[in-house]
Design an enzyme around this catalytic site. Structure first.
Site, PDB file in Angstrom:
ATOM      1  N   HIS A  13      28.224  25.378  13.278  1.00  0.00           N
ATOM      2  CA  HIS A  13      28.658  24.336  14.013  1.00  0.00           C
ATOM      3  C   HIS A  13      30.156  24.357  14.523  1.00  0.00           C
ATOM      4  CE1 HIS A  13      25.003  22.139  12.630  1.00  0.00           C
ATOM      5  NE2 HIS A  13      25.215  21.088  13.338  1.00  0.00           N
ATOM      6  N   ASN A  61      30.656  30.400   6.921  1.00  0.00           N
ATOM      7  CA  ASN A  61      29.883  29.023   7.118  1.00  0.00           C
ATOM      8  C   ASN A  61      29.824  28.072   6.003  1.00  0.00           C
ATOM      9  OD1 ASN A  61      28.669  27.161   9.046  1.00  0.00           O
ATOM     10  ND2 ASN A  61      26.784  27.974   8.527  1.00  0.00           N
TER      11      ASN A  61
END
Length: 325
Positions: free
Chosen positions: A169, A201
């Site tokens: 994201h 991440n």
């Protein structure tokens, strides 16, 4: 006699051709004039209107340049119910660029059609907007292609499959808990970039996202811009090259680094800025986030963008925690 009749017929034919040619040109001139008048009317419709100047919005104070187009047959008509007030809140301090801008309900992004990854994503966070909401569930969300992006330039889930990268994201899902619709929109692939999973991440990048959310416990408003970087590296021949991997049939670019530029507005209305750049690689858990702080102008040069250009740098009280002399 026959010669005279033939002469008269030829003359008549020539006259008819000439008249037809004149009539056709007259018709074309009238049609062109009519079209010009219509165009003039179209371009003058703004002359007699009082157009309100909205902060941080594109030309004419509308969000037309920043509204996603979604086909009618889809359920996610993010553009039709978009609040112009919310866009002006998010983009209060200026757009870094207006290339392929898409406005969602709670964040705004600029999409890079060549690399199939956003140029930048902008968010506005407050403590109230981040309150726990038991009705919001990340488990209901699905990664999906963005229908507002032309199929030629769109990333697909198949691009990420067996690539070795997470769908990372840019606008963090945890930042958008006001409505289920908001968090679901963060799962469009236009808001994703290929990120190393373990060590980045799921770890260091996640820690940076949490740090920024925690700023809302101290400050009134938090504005954050996130995006990819493709930085050069010196190789064995002594020359610098920009090299990055692409994944999937659509050649989705794998950024070498990611940035976050943060501006906080304190309760006494002063402004502070922080800038972070992280390599897209596993990072040791004990590495402090301050190790990734960089001068904001270095990110601007690398990204080719000007962040928060409506804020004069001499109006900032602090940059990366240090007071400005």
């Amino acid at each position: 006699m026959k010669g005279s009749m033939k002469y008269i017929l030829n003359l008549s034919c020539l006259a008819n051709v000439g008249f037809g040619y004149w009539y056709y040109n007259t018709y074309l001139e009238q049609k062109q004039q009519c079209n010009r008048e219509k165009d003039d009317n179209k371009t003058s419709i703004f002359r007699d209107r009082n157009i309100r100047n909205m902060p941080g919005l594109p030309l004419f104070g509308t969000v037309s340049a920043a509204t996603a187009f979604v086909p009618a047959e889809t359920e996610t008509d993010m553009g039709s119910k978009l609040s112009t007030t919310r866009v002006s809140e998010i983009m209060k301090y200026g757009f870094p660029g207006l290339d392929n801008v898409r406005s969602f309900d709670d964040f705004v992004l600029s999409y890079d059609r060549r690399n199939r990854v956003a140029h930048w994503v902008f968010e506005h966070l407050t403590k109230d907007r981040l309150k726990h909401n038991s009705e919001i569930s990340r488990s209901k969300c699905e990664f999906k292609p963005d229908p507002s992006i032309h199929p030629y330039f769109r990333a697909e889930n198949s691009d990420y499959k067996r690539s070795g990268y997470d769908r990372g994201h840019l606008a963090a899902a945890g930042n958008h808990k006001v409505e289920q619709r908001h968090i679901e929109q963060t799962f469009f692939l236009s808001n994703m970039a290929p990120q190393v999973g373990v060590g980045f991440n799921r770890d260091s990048w996640n820690s940076l996202e949490k740090y920024i959310r925690n700023l809302t416990n101290v400050h009134k408003n938090v504005y954050v811009c996130t995006g990819p970087l493709y930085l050069p590296k010196r190789e064995a021949d002594g020359k610098k090259y920009v090299r990055y991997e692409v994944i999937g049939a659509n050649h989705v670019a794998v950024p070498t680094h990611f940035y976050k530029i943060v501006v906080v507005e304190t309760h006494d209305s002063t402004l502070e800025m922080e800038a972070f750049v992280m390599p897209n690689t596993p990072i040791a858990d004990n590495t402090p986030l301050t190790n990734f702080q960089v001068p904001p102008e270095s990110v601007e040069r690398a990204a080719g963008l000007l962040f928060f250009d409506k804020i004069s740098r001499d109006k900032l009280i602090k940059i990366n925690g240090k007071k400005i002399c």
